[in-house]
Every structure is written in structure tokens, then in C-alpha cells.
Design an enzyme around this catalytic site. Structure first.
Site: not given
Length: 494
Positions: A208, A245
Site C-alpha cells: 500500500d 500501489e
């Protein structure tokens, strides 16, 4: 001379390691990941055994596994505000997580964990309590459950200029306390966390907010974690699959190219452009050059998706389950076109950005329930259980390693193409019918359209197409058909 040779060897080892981090470690010809967003570990284990394994899914991306802050109303995003690395969340505890990983691996479904290496929680008035009972004082950057203190974080600042590298990588993303990944202590705790998950049998990680961390720091962390656990069926020296990401619309100061050698990267342009096309804002004929021809990353470095748990909640071009006909067409194209590492979304219903996953009166996540056709009925959307989507997972398995050929379009929004001599896809996004003979490239025979029906005991419950000795078949997709797509493949021959 010796020092030079040693340096070359180290560089080669590092390059080999990063290339290995692009390998998802799929079983056989499987090649699609599903994100079971906010599911409980026990439910994922059962889904692997009863549905995902038999349907040929390759892996599951699971929600963050470590202890998070408890927020009022239990919005989904509380899972992205960690306060320790204890494996206790609303999805279950460490024992339940380990059981899920083992059971999914046993049926050939790999587990990829959404990991939070960039930050801890956002601000909280006073003492915050986490899902494992740990306490923290976010305003003081004090997280005893790790432990972290203020010395382990970057100085507090706000991102106001997204073209300022310092702000993007050292200030706080939406107020989340920003860890200093150059710190030896922080690195050691992150590596310890990832290694524990590897020990439990996971195949890799979705990282993330990767663009908010320096690529050099991530490179150090990735190269320091353990090889995958051979006791879960991985070969010796196998490296974790890493997909990061990195939101890059093509004009970012921090670009995807800084990360794509470390592992795969989420190709957000894919999501935006496929939404534009199937919403009718761009003619489907232009999709012939889809992929690198559109400025996307090389296929083996791109994690591709129609929507994800973040952008499905945003207004704009991105498609989600609320536009089902266009969504299913886009997903069929996604899984049929030979580009990218594919992930499909499995959502829960939401009315606003912060909607919590389905839960009971005690705010415990509830298990999905299914109707007689296997669709979810109690607040879970479960797109992966829509026939039109799981059938295309089977299509993608059947045509793996074949090339695209025989592209046809009507100059507008009707297209078709072959995948070698194993599969054929046709799409109609016009307001009039597609009715014509088209080259399917398939061997002569009768084939079941896996979009409109299923092949059960030798009979097709939907449309069927007869292919002649030259590979041609009559294709009809009405403008008012329930689905605007038709798919044939060799494993659905009647």
C-alpha cells in the site's frame, strides 16, 4: 579486480532477486487474482475450497492482517490505520489466518497480503485502542505494541504539493503518521512482520502507498525478507511476489518507473481507460493496441484491474458493480486480452465512501450468504461469483500463453478477436445488434457461450455457436441482450 568482480556479482544477484519478485507463483495454468475485500479468514478458507479452487482462480488478495485502530462506525479504511503488527483484525486472529493460508495453498490458491509499510494510524484524541487490545497515542507518535516512538517517524508535515518529492515521500498521507523507512529500527520491524507472514505461507504482498516511500528504502526491505516457505509448496529460493500501489497518471514527480524493477506496479491508467472505453467515451476499436500501445507498463510488470477498493468509490470514469452490463463487458475484455497480471474485485455494497463492510449489531463482520445460484445476498456483492466473471477466469486459463489474432471491429464499438486457436471473444457496445459471420479461429464444432450460460453434462444453458471447418461462426449479440459480450473457448466445446 576482485572488488569489481564482487560488485558485479552483487548487482547480478540483486537484479535476479527483483526479477523473481514479479513471479506470482501460480499453480498450473491459473492466472487471475481476486480481491476478497474485508472477508473473514474463515470465509476465505471455505471459499478457496468450495469455489475459487474448483473455478481455477490463482490467488486471493486479502485485506490488511495486522492490528488496526478502532474507528466509530467501523469504516473499511480503519484497516489501513495500523497500531501494531499483531495478526488480529475483524477478519480473524493469527490462528485463523494461518489456517486460511494453509487451506488455500492446499487447493492451489495463493494468498497475497495487503501490507502497510508507509505509515501507522492517523490522529486520535487521547488513547487509541486497537483490534488486539493494544493501546497507542497517535498524537505523540507512540505505538507501544510495536514499539515505535516519535523517533521512528518523519517530522509532521502535510502534503500540499504533489509535485514535491519531499512532501510526497516524507509528509503525512491524509494525516497518517509517516514512518521513516531509512531507520534501521523501522526496517527491522517491517522485515520481521513480512517474514512472519512468509513463514505462515503467503505468496506475496500488495504494498500500500508504495509511491510515498523511497524506492531505495523499499529495495532494501524487499531484498532482506525471506524466501517463500517450501513447506507450503513453493520451490527452494522462491521470492515473494510483490505488487506496489503507485498511482501515476503520467505526470507525477514520483513515477511508476522508479518501482517497476522492484516488483509489479498497479497500472491505474488501465483502470481509468477501460472505464472510459466501456462507458462509451472512447470507441472500442482503439483497444486493438491495448497495453503498452497505450503507454502502460510492460505486461509482466503491470497489475491490472477494472476497479479496486479505493477508486470504485470515486466519481468518474472508473466502472464498478453499479453499472453491471458495462462492468461485465470490461471485465471480459480485461481477462481475454493478453496483457497484465489480472486481478478482479469482490466488493460489498456501499452507499458512500466510508460504508462499513456487512456487520452485525456488535460490529462483527458477517459471513457472505448465497442464493441457490451461488450469488451473494446479504450486503456482499461478490462480483467473482457472477457467472460472466468466473467464466472468464476459466477462459483466461484455457487460452494462457496464446497470442491475440484476427482482430475485427466495425469501426466503432463492436469488436472481436481470437486467442490462438483456443478462444474467441466478441463485444457489442453499440445501440444496434452485432449479427455476422466472424472468424473464431476455433476447431470445427459447437461451442457454448460461457457468458450467457454454462456447459453442464454436455449441454449448454445459454447461446451456442457452430464453428465451420474454416473457423467461422455466426455471432449474434443484440443491443438489448442482458450481456454485451460472447465468449467461446476449447474447454466449452459441446
Amino acid at each position: 579486480m576482485f572488488k569489481f568482480a564482487a560488485a558485479v556479482i552483487l548487482c547480478l544477484v540483486a537484479a535476479s532477486s527483483t526479477l523473481a519478485q514479479h513471479n506470482p507463483h501460480w499453480w498450473g495454468n491459473r492466472n487471475t487474482i481476486v480481491h476478497l475485500f474485508e472477508w473473514k479468514w474463515s470465509d476465505i478458507a471455505a471459499e478457496c475450497e468450495s469455489f475459487l479452487g474448483p473455478r481455477g482462480f490463482a490467488g486471493v488478495q486479502v485485506s490488511p492482517v495486522n492490528e488496526n485502530i478502532i474507528s466509530a462506525g467501523r469504516p473499511w479504511w480503519e484497516r489501513y490505520q495500523p497500531i501494531s503488527y499483531k495478526l488480529v483484525t475483524r477478519s480473524g486472529n493469527e490462528q485463523e489466518f494461518a489456517d486460511m493460508v494453509r487451506r488455500c495453498n492446499d487447493v492451489g490458491v495463493r494468498i497475497y497480503v495487503d501490507v502497510l509499510l508507509n505509515h501507522m494510524s492517523g490522529d486520535f484524541d487521547g488513547i487509541a485502542v486497537g483490534t488486539a487490545g493494544s493501546e497507542a497515542e497517535p498524537s505523540k507518535k507512540s505505538y507501544p505494541g510495536v514499539p515505535y516512538s516519535a523517533l521512528d517517524f518523519h517530522p509532521t508535515c502535510e502534503i500540499t504539493d504533489w509535485n514535491d518529492r519531499f512532501q510526497v515521500q516524507q509528509c503525512e498521507l491524509v494525516g497518517l503518521k509517516d514512518l521513516d523507512q531509512s531507520s534501521e529500527w523501522v526496517r527491522s520491524k517491517l522485515i520481521e512482520f513480512l517474514d512472519h507472514l512468509i513463514e505462515l505461507g503467503v505468496a506475496g504482498f500488495r504494498v500500500d502507498a508504495a509511491k510515498h516511500m523511497a524506492a531505495d528504502d523499499l529495495s532494501y526491505i524487499y531484498s532482506s525478507i525471506s524466501d517463500l516457505n517450501i513447506e507450503h509448496g513453493f520451490p527452494h529460493n522462491a521470492r515473494p511476489f510483490i505488487f506496489q500501489e503507485v498511482i501515476d497518471h503520467g505526470h507525477e514527480t514520483v513515477s511508476r518507473e522508479e518501482y517497476n524493477q522492484l516488483g509489479a506496479v498497479t497500472e491505474f491508467r488501465f483502470s481509468e481507460e477501460i472505464g472510459n472505453a466501456f462507458r462509451g467515451n472512447n470507441a472500442l476499436k482503439w483497444l486493438q493496441s491495448w497495453g503498452t500501445g497505450w503507454g502502460f507498463l510492460p505486461s509482466g510488470q503491470a497489475l491490472t484491474f477494472v476497479d479496486n477498493h479505493d477508486n470504485q468509490r470515486d466519481m468518474g470514469a472508473v466502472l464498478n458493480y453499479k453499472s453491471p452490463k458495462q462492468y461485465k463487458m470490461a471485465t471480459a475484455f480485461h481477462l481475454a486480452y493478453p496483457y497484465g497480471i489480472s486481478r478482479v474485485m469482490s466488493s460489498f455494497a456501499f452507499d458512500d465512501h466510508d460504508t462499513a463492510p456487512p456487520q452485525d449489531e456488535q460490529e462483527r463482520i458477517i459471513s457472505p450468504e448465497f442464493d441457490e445460484e451461488g450469488a451473494c445476498v446479504n450486503g456482499w456483492i461478490c462480483e467473482h461469483r457472477w457467472r460472466q466473471i468466473y467464466a472468464m477466469v476459466g477462459f483466461k486459463n484455457a487460452v494462457r500463453d496464446t497470442e491475440l489474432s484476427n482482430w475485427w471491429d466495425n469501426g466503432d464499438n463492436q469488436i472481436s478477436f481470437c486467442r490462438g486457436n483456443k478462444g474467441f471473444l466478441a463485444v457489442n457496445n453499440n445501440l444496434y445488434d452485432l449479427s455476422r459471420e466472424l472468424q473464431t479461429c476455433l476447431p470445427a464444432g459447437v461451442y457454448c457461450d460461457v457468458i450467457s450460460g454454462s456447459l453442464i453434462d454436455g449441454s449448454c444453458t445459454g447461446k451456442s455457436v457452430t464453428v465451420d471447418g474454416n473457423g467461422y461462426g455466426y455471432i449474434h449479440i443484440g443491443s438489448d441482450d442482458f450481456d454485451g459480450v460472447l465468449a467461446l473457448h476449447v474447454d466449452a466445446r459441446i
